[in-house]
Design a protein around this motif. Structure first.
Motif, PDB file in Angstrom:
ATOM      1  N   ILE A  72       0.828  -1.210   0.000  1.00  0.00           N
ATOM      2  CA  ILE A  72       0.000   0.000   0.000  1.00  0.00           C
ATOM      3  C   ILE A  72       0.860   1.258   0.000  1.00  0.00           C
ATOM      4  CG2 ILE A  72      -1.612   1.369   1.400  1.00  0.00           C
ATOM      5  CD1 ILE A  72      -2.850  -1.332   2.297  1.00  0.00           C
ATOM      6  N   LEU A  73       1.880   1.287   0.853  1.00  0.00           N
ATOM      7  CA  LEU A  73       2.745   2.464   0.939  1.00  0.00           C
ATOM      8  C   LEU A  73       3.516   2.681  -0.361  1.00  0.00           C
ATOM      9  CD1 LEU A  73       4.090   2.021   4.585  1.00  0.00           C
ATOM     10  CD2 LEU A  73       2.445   3.726   3.780  1.00  0.00           C
ATOM     11  N   ALA A  74       3.943   1.590  -1.001  1.00  0.00           N
ATOM     12  CA  ALA A  74       4.634   1.713  -2.286  1.00  0.00           C
ATOM     13  C   ALA A  74       3.699   2.284  -3.341  1.00  0.00           C
ATOM     14  CB  ALA A  74       5.171   0.356  -2.731  1.00  0.00           C
ATOM     15  N   ASP A  75       2.427   1.842  -3.321  1.00  0.00           N
ATOM     16  CA  ASP A  75       1.453   2.368  -4.279  1.00  0.00           C
ATOM     17  C   ASP A  75       1.195   3.851  -4.038  1.00  0.00           C
ATOM     18  OD1 ASP A  75       1.116   0.001  -5.630  1.00  0.00           O
ATOM     19  OD2 ASP A  75      -0.603  -0.654  -4.418  1.00  0.00           O
ATOM     20  N   VAL A  76       1.095   4.235  -2.773  1.00  0.00           N
ATOM     21  CA  VAL A  76       0.863   5.645  -2.450  1.00  0.00           C
ATOM     22  C   VAL A  76       2.027   6.508  -2.931  1.00  0.00           C
ATOM     23  CG1 VAL A  76       0.670   7.293  -0.544  1.00  0.00           C
ATOM     24  CG2 VAL A  76      -0.665   5.194  -0.503  1.00  0.00           C
ATOM     25  N   GLU A  77       3.260   6.049  -2.633  1.00  0.00           N
ATOM     26  CA  GLU A  77       4.431   6.815  -3.028  1.00  0.00           C
ATOM     27  C   GLU A  77       4.529   6.913  -4.547  1.00  0.00           C
ATOM     28  OE1 GLU A  77       9.196   7.119  -1.938  1.00  0.00           O
ATOM     29  OE2 GLU A  77       8.081   5.284  -1.490  1.00  0.00           O
ATOM     30  N   GLU A  78       4.241   5.810  -5.237  1.00  0.00           N
ATOM     31  CA  GLU A  78       4.307   5.813  -6.691  1.00  0.00           C
ATOM     32  C   GLU A  78       3.258   6.746  -7.283  1.00  0.00           C
ATOM     33  OE1 GLU A  78       4.461   2.615 -10.400  1.00  0.00           O
ATOM     34  OE2 GLU A  78       4.070   1.945  -8.354  1.00  0.00           O
ATOM     35  N   THR A  79       2.057   6.730  -6.709  1.00  0.00           N
ATOM     36  CA  THR A  79       0.988   7.598  -7.193  1.00  0.00           C
ATOM     37  C   THR A  79       1.348   9.066  -7.002  1.00  0.00           C
ATOM     38  OG1 THR A  79      -0.678   5.926  -6.686  1.00  0.00           O
ATOM     39  CG2 THR A  79      -1.454   8.181  -6.969  1.00  0.00           C
ATOM     40  N   SER A 270      29.620   0.875  -6.375  1.00  0.00           N
ATOM     41  CA  SER A 270      28.192   0.856  -6.667  1.00  0.00           C
ATOM     42  C   SER A 270      27.441   1.758  -5.709  1.00  0.00           C
ATOM     43  CB  SER A 270      27.625  -0.569  -6.539  1.00  0.00           C
ATOM     44  OG  SER A 270      28.313  -1.473  -7.388  1.00  0.00           O
ATOM     45  N   VAL A 271      26.326   2.273  -6.178  1.00  0.00           N
ATOM     46  CA  VAL A 271      25.367   2.908  -5.287  1.00  0.00           C
ATOM     47  C   VAL A 271      24.273   1.870  -5.056  1.00  0.00           C
ATOM     48  CG1 VAL A 271      24.169   4.022  -7.228  1.00  0.00           C
ATOM     49  CG2 VAL A 271      23.862   4.900  -4.911  1.00  0.00           C
ATOM     50  N   VAL A 272      23.976   1.630  -3.787  1.00  0.00           N
ATOM     51  CA  VAL A 272      23.131   0.512  -3.387  1.00  0.00           C
ATOM     52  C   VAL A 272      21.899   1.043  -2.666  1.00  0.00           C
ATOM     53  CG1 VAL A 272      23.065  -1.664  -2.100  1.00  0.00           C
ATOM     54  CG2 VAL A 272      25.207  -0.900  -3.136  1.00  0.00           C
ATOM     55  N   TYR A 273      20.737   0.499  -3.008  1.00  0.00           N
ATOM     56  CA  TYR A 273      19.494   0.934  -2.371  1.00  0.00           C
ATOM     57  C   TYR A 273      18.534  -0.247  -2.289  1.00  0.00           C
ATOM     58  CZ  TYR A 273      18.534   1.508  -7.389  1.00  0.00           C
ATOM     59  OH  TYR A 273      18.438   1.313  -8.742  1.00  0.00           O
ATOM     60  N   PRO A 274      17.520  -0.180  -1.420  1.00  0.00           N
ATOM     61  CA  PRO A 274      16.594  -1.301  -1.272  1.00  0.00           C
ATOM     62  C   PRO A 274      15.808  -1.557  -2.541  1.00  0.00           C
ATOM     63  CG  PRO A 274      16.416   0.203   0.582  1.00  0.00           C
ATOM     64  CD  PRO A 274      17.250   0.889  -0.452  1.00  0.00           C
ATOM     65  N   HIS A 275      15.503  -2.823  -2.768  1.00  0.00           N
ATOM     66  CA  HIS A 275      14.705  -3.188  -3.929  1.00  0.00           C
ATOM     67  C   HIS A 275      13.269  -2.695  -3.735  1.00  0.00           C
ATOM     68  CE1 HIS A 275      13.274  -5.461  -7.354  1.00  0.00           C
ATOM     69  NE2 HIS A 275      12.305  -5.936  -6.602  1.00  0.00           N
ATOM     70  N   SER A 276      12.731  -2.100  -4.768  1.00  0.00           N
ATOM     71  CA  SER A 276      11.359  -1.591  -4.703  1.00  0.00           C
ATOM     72  C   SER A 276      10.827  -1.460  -6.113  1.00  0.00           C
ATOM     73  CB  SER A 276      11.314  -0.227  -4.000  1.00  0.00           C
ATOM     74  OG  SER A 276      10.015   0.327  -4.075  1.00  0.00           O
ATOM     75  N   ARG A 277       9.533  -1.624  -6.244  1.00  0.00           N
ATOM     76  CA  ARG A 277       8.927  -1.417  -7.562  1.00  0.00           C
ATOM     77  C   ARG A 277       9.112   0.014  -8.011  1.00  0.00           C
ATOM     78  NH1 ARG A 277       2.988  -2.458  -7.700  1.00  0.00           N
ATOM     79  NH2 ARG A 277       3.088  -1.512  -5.643  1.00  0.00           N
ATOM     80  N   HIS A 278       9.160   0.913  -7.041  1.00  0.00           N
ATOM     81  CA  HIS A 278       9.272   2.328  -7.386  1.00  0.00           C
ATOM     82  C   HIS A 278      10.384   2.964  -6.574  1.00  0.00           C
ATOM     83  CE1 HIS A 278       8.285   6.448  -8.318  1.00  0.00           C
ATOM     84  NE2 HIS A 278       8.246   6.716  -7.028  1.00  0.00           N
ATOM     85  N   LEU A 279      11.312   3.575  -7.271  1.00  0.00           N
ATOM     86  CA  LEU A 279      12.402   4.292  -6.614  1.00  0.00           C
ATOM     87  C   LEU A 279      11.954   5.733  -6.413  1.00  0.00           C
ATOM     88  CD1 LEU A 279      15.329   3.923  -5.663  1.00  0.00           C
ATOM     89  CD2 LEU A 279      16.076   4.694  -7.920  1.00  0.00           C
ATOM     90  N   SER A 280      11.999   6.214  -5.168  1.00  0.00           N
ATOM     91  CA  SER A 280      11.493   7.547  -4.876  1.00  0.00           C
ATOM     92  C   SER A 280      12.255   8.590  -5.683  1.00  0.00           C
ATOM     93  CB  SER A 280      11.624   7.847  -3.380  1.00  0.00           C
ATOM     94  OG  SER A 280      12.977   7.967  -3.013  1.00  0.00           O
ATOM     95  N   PRO A 281      11.610   9.702  -6.048  1.00  0.00           N
ATOM     96  CA  PRO A 281      12.264  10.713  -6.879  1.00  0.00           C
ATOM     97  C   PRO A 281      13.559  11.244  -6.282  1.00  0.00           C
ATOM     98  CG  PRO A 281       9.906  11.105  -6.796  1.00  0.00           C
ATOM     99  CD  PRO A 281      10.182  10.005  -5.808  1.00  0.00           C
ATOM    100  N   LYS A 282      13.590  11.451  -4.967  1.00  0.00           N
ATOM    101  CA  LYS A 282      14.805  12.019  -4.361  1.00  0.00           C
ATOM    102  C   LYS A 282      15.972  11.043  -4.449  1.00  0.00           C
ATOM    103  CE  LYS A 282      13.272  10.686   0.305  1.00  0.00           C
ATOM    104  NZ  LYS A 282      12.881  11.175   1.645  1.00  0.00           N
TER     105      LYS A 282
END
Length: 334
Positions: A72-79, A270-282
């Protein structure tokens, strides 16, 4: 009760495995985090986690609720991001961690450029070489050297970390110049041991496309990169630091390269970040910016040489600067 905030707080408590760390990363009082979780459990009519003084563990209902909250939170952030991308610049706090010398020598001198592009991002920059648990510590992304160890993370390669074998002229005058790997048996090195494991790190060379490790004898071992290079400069033995770390000393003659045809094993940066369907804009803009920054730096993009420079200020201008706090390459594996 703000149910969206409650989901954010709950997932952060689970990710960090701590009410205190969750409160710190969310900039909330710990008491508020406790109250929000209690109210959430009361609202749902079920217990979400077992809490003791030593650890937290999810109940079956808590595990199921966590998985749904993440989606849900990923969908909200992506939206939100889909609407903000066209008319609003990335904003908010961005927590980054990277090795100290990369931060001080390359990134910090260019931060004004990043701030001019993205003035609404509040960058919190940590300079360290220790392994960082991105989820538990609330860090958005890290810059690290070496292979990606955690399959739940995403790594984007942005550069190449190249080392150099070298020694002080005084040491070479006493011990002679090694001309082969076999000659290293008759030499002393300044050894570097891991602060995390206490293990002494072997030297690594790339020979005919294969990694060859060499165990070096020493009369002194350190776990601090500043001390590591200082010991080399003082003639305690051979050292194998990062090229960009000691370039001024090589150019001035304070250090002399040895075995120039046998290069230390290079490692990806490498630059490393958590796996997510959507990478936040920042996070996305920072990753793109730092990749661009590394591409402009020959010493960290695989195009290095003893004549290369990286930053707006040349290395010659930085010869009098304090020594960089950089461990040898193998210690930087995340």
């Amino acid at each position: 009760m703000d149910r969206l905030q409650a989901m954010q707080v709950f997932t952060r408590v689970v990710d960090t495995n701590s009410f205190t760390r969750a409160a710190e990363t969310l900039d909330l009082p710990r008491a508020s985090v406790t109250t929000i979780i209690q109210n959430l459990e009361a609202f749902l009519g079920t217990r979400l986690m077992h809490r003791t003084t030593r650890r937290l563990s999810l109940t079956p209902d808590g595990a199921a609720y966590y998985e749904r909250c993440v989606r849900i939170l990923a969908d909200v952030e992506e939206t939100e991001a889909s609407f903000q991308s066209g008319n609003k610049k990335p904003h908010g706090k961005l927590r980054i961690d990277m090795p100290g010398p990369i931060g001080r020598l390359l990134v910090i001198p260019a931060l004004c450029e990043f701030h001019q592009r993205y003035p609404d991002i509040d960058l919190q920059l940590g300079l360290s070489d220790r392994p960082v648990d991105l989820l538990q510590e609330g860090v958005d992304c890290v810059v690290r050297v070496g292979a990606l160890q955690d399959s739940s993370l995403v790594a984007r390669r942005i550069g190449l970390f190249e080392g150099v074998s070298c020694a002080a002229p005084d040491y070479i005058a006493r011990a002679g110049m090694p001309t082969s790997l076999e000659d290293l048996d008759n030499h002393k090195a300044v050894n570097y041991f891991s602060s995390r494991t206490g293990r002494t790190l072997d030297w690594a060379f790339l020979v005919d496309g294969k990694e060859v490790e060499v165990k070096m004898k020493s009369i002194v071992s350190v776990n601090d990169s500043d001390a590591y290079v200082t010991c080399g400069l003082e003639g305690f033995g051979l050292i194998q630091p990062a090229l960009f770390m000691v370039l001024p000393h090589l150019q001035s003659g304070q250090l002399v390269e040895v075995l120039p045809k046998l290069k230390p094993l290079p490692m990806p940066i490498s630059v490393v970040y958590p796996h997510s369907r959507h990478l936040s804009p920042k996070v996305r803009v920072f990753v793109d910016w730092i990749a661009e920054l590394f591409d402009r730096c020959p010493l960290l993009s695989g195009r290095g040489s003893l004549d290369a420079t990286c930053t707006k200020r040349t290395f010659e201008e930085r010869e009098s600067a304090p020594m960089l706090d950089t461990p040898v390459i193998s210690e930087w594996i995340a």
